[in-house]
Design an enzyme around this catalytic site. Sequence first.
Site, mmCIF file in Angstrom:
data_model
loop_
_atom_site.group_PDB
_atom_site.id
_atom_site.type_symbol
_atom_site.label_atom_id
_atom_site.label_comp_id
_atom_site.label_asym_id
_atom_site.label_seq_id
_atom_site.Cartn_x
_atom_site.Cartn_y
_atom_site.Cartn_z
ATOM 1 N N GLU A 1 84.313 128.471 15.758
ATOM 2 C CA GLU A 1 85.720 128.311 16.163
ATOM 3 C C GLU A 1 86.624 128.159 14.937
ATOM 4 O O GLU A 1 87.771 128.607 14.950
ATOM 5 C CB GLU A 1 85.851 127.127 17.130
ATOM 6 C CG GLU A 1 85.327 127.510 18.514
ATOM 7 C CD GLU A 1 84.572 126.426 19.242
ATOM 8 O OE1 GLU A 1 84.826 125.236 18.999
ATOM 9 O OE2 GLU A 1 83.695 126.791 20.063
ATOM 10 N N ASN B 1 78.210 118.473 19.261
ATOM 11 C CA ASN B 1 79.548 118.852 18.800
ATOM 12 C C ASN B 1 80.492 118.721 19.988
ATOM 13 O O ASN B 1 80.502 119.570 20.870
ATOM 14 C CB ASN B 1 79.501 120.297 18.281
ATOM 15 C CG ASN B 1 80.883 120.830 17.940
ATOM 16 O OD1 ASN B 1 81.841 120.056 17.835
ATOM 17 N ND2 ASN B 1 80.983 122.134 17.759
ATOM 18 N N GLY C 1 79.416 128.583 24.363
ATOM 19 C CA GLY C 1 80.284 128.280 25.500
ATOM 20 C C GLY C 1 80.270 129.351 26.578
ATOM 21 O O GLY C 1 81.119 129.353 27.469
ATOM 22 N N HIS D 1 82.036 126.335 11.456
ATOM 23 C CA HIS D 1 81.763 126.548 12.882
ATOM 24 C C HIS D 1 82.495 127.811 13.343
ATOM 25 O O HIS D 1 83.575 128.123 12.843
ATOM 26 C CB HIS D 1 82.218 125.331 13.693
ATOM 27 C CG HIS D 1 81.832 125.444 15.133
ATOM 28 N ND1 HIS D 1 82.618 126.094 16.047
ATOM 29 C CD2 HIS D 1 80.724 125.040 15.803
ATOM 30 C CE1 HIS D 1 82.008 126.071 17.224
ATOM 31 N NE2 HIS D 1 80.860 125.436 17.097
ATOM 32 N N SER E 1 75.090 127.508 24.009
ATOM 33 C CA SER E 1 74.679 127.328 25.409
ATOM 34 C C SER E 1 73.308 126.663 25.559
ATOM 35 O O SER E 1 72.516 127.032 26.429
ATOM 36 C CB SER E 1 74.725 128.666 26.161
ATOM 37 O OG SER E 1 76.059 129.136 26.233
ATOM 38 N N GLU F 1 74.379 129.864 15.095
ATOM 39 C CA GLU F 1 75.059 129.866 16.385
ATOM 40 C C GLU F 1 75.634 131.256 16.645
ATOM 41 O O GLU F 1 76.741 131.561 16.173
ATOM 42 C CB GLU F 1 76.191 128.847 16.395
ATOM 43 C CG GLU F 1 75.728 127.416 16.213
ATOM 44 C CD GLU F 1 76.717 126.442 16.814
ATOM 45 O OE1 GLU F 1 76.298 125.643 17.656
ATOM 46 O OE2 GLU F 1 77.905 126.487 16.456
ATOM 47 N N LYS G 1 83.655 118.921 19.992
ATOM 48 C CA LYS G 1 84.871 119.738 19.849
ATOM 49 C C LYS G 1 86.114 118.875 20.150
ATOM 50 O O LYS G 1 86.127 117.700 19.790
ATOM 51 C CB LYS G 1 84.781 120.980 20.733
ATOM 52 C CG LYS G 1 83.447 121.709 20.516
ATOM 53 C CD LYS G 1 83.375 123.059 21.128
ATOM 54 C CE LYS G 1 81.990 123.654 20.847
ATOM 55 N NZ LYS G 1 81.857 125.043 21.263
HETATM 56 P P1 PGA Z 1 77.990 125.301 23.439
HETATM 57 O O1 PGA Z 1 78.639 125.113 21.977
HETATM 58 O O2 PGA Z 1 76.713 124.489 23.458
HETATM 59 O O3 PGA Z 1 79.027 124.804 24.395
HETATM 60 O O4 PGA Z 1 77.694 126.761 23.590
HETATM 61 C C1 PGA Z 1 77.850 125.043 20.819
HETATM 62 C C2 PGA Z 1 78.721 124.865 19.606
HETATM 63 O O5 PGA Z 1 79.802 125.464 19.555
HETATM 64 O O6 PGA Z 1 78.359 124.145 18.645
#
Ligand code: PGA
Length: 259
Positions: free
Chosen positions: A102, A13, A178, A100, A217, A172, A15
């Site tokens: 976000e 992803n 993140g 997701h 992460s 997640e 983003k």
């Molecule tokens: P990250 O994001 O690996 O940077 O923690 C995962 C995601 O949001 O799909």
Amino acid sequence: MSGTHRQPVIAANWKMNLGPTAAAEFVERFQTLSPDNTAGTMILFPPALSLAAVRAAIGDISDIRLGVQNVHTEETGAFTGENSAPMARDAGATFVLVGHSERRHVFGETNAETAAKCRVVVGNALTPVLCVGETITQREAGETNAVVLGQLQEGLAGLRPEQIVALVIAYEPVWAIGTGRTATPRDAATVHVLIRGVLVELAGEGGREIPILYGGSVTPENAQALLAAEEVGGLLVGGASLDPDRWASICAAAGAASR
Ligand code: PGA
């Protein structure tokens, strides 16, 4: 059942990173690192504006699948700035991220909107990757199971069992996204087992085959241990998927885990 009983699904992803030029450069570099990426299913979720460039860069012979990070609930219309499921399909996507964290927490997307998106995605012969996960406050209040259950039950509302079995689910935990704070394989397994139970309840025995990805992460260092956890059928990777070398290492870990 361990997470290794089927070929893993490894998804990147990106983003709001990697415009068309950078995205094409990523693919070129990745292909020099990992010419044999046949272990499992690999999906790239570039920004919608970079999809065509990625598609052109991977060419016809690659087994890399493409997806978009979001679609609108409607198929066409006066929704300035939005993209629709039929457009995603036309552009070469076969997967769509839905719900997701976000989208939920930055853009205020509700379970009802998530469900409407799942329906429009399925209705356009695309595969939703439905993302679920609790915040740190919810986890500390002991609400993880209730939150994840609600996101699944409400997000899948209106889909028939035979449609649900074709989905991909991603767990997640919001506190792991993140932040560099990964769930332990054991934490992940606990929630993945819960999710599996809900999927079997909603979709019958076919629910056992739905891939459940872990995200939050993920790095080349922790990928293999997470993939070995119970009911972890793949990974959804944000930050570490932006660097072709790190992404290739995660793909190699997935290849090793599938053998
Ligand atoms: P990250 O994001 O690996 O940077 O923690 C995962 C995601 O949001 O799909």
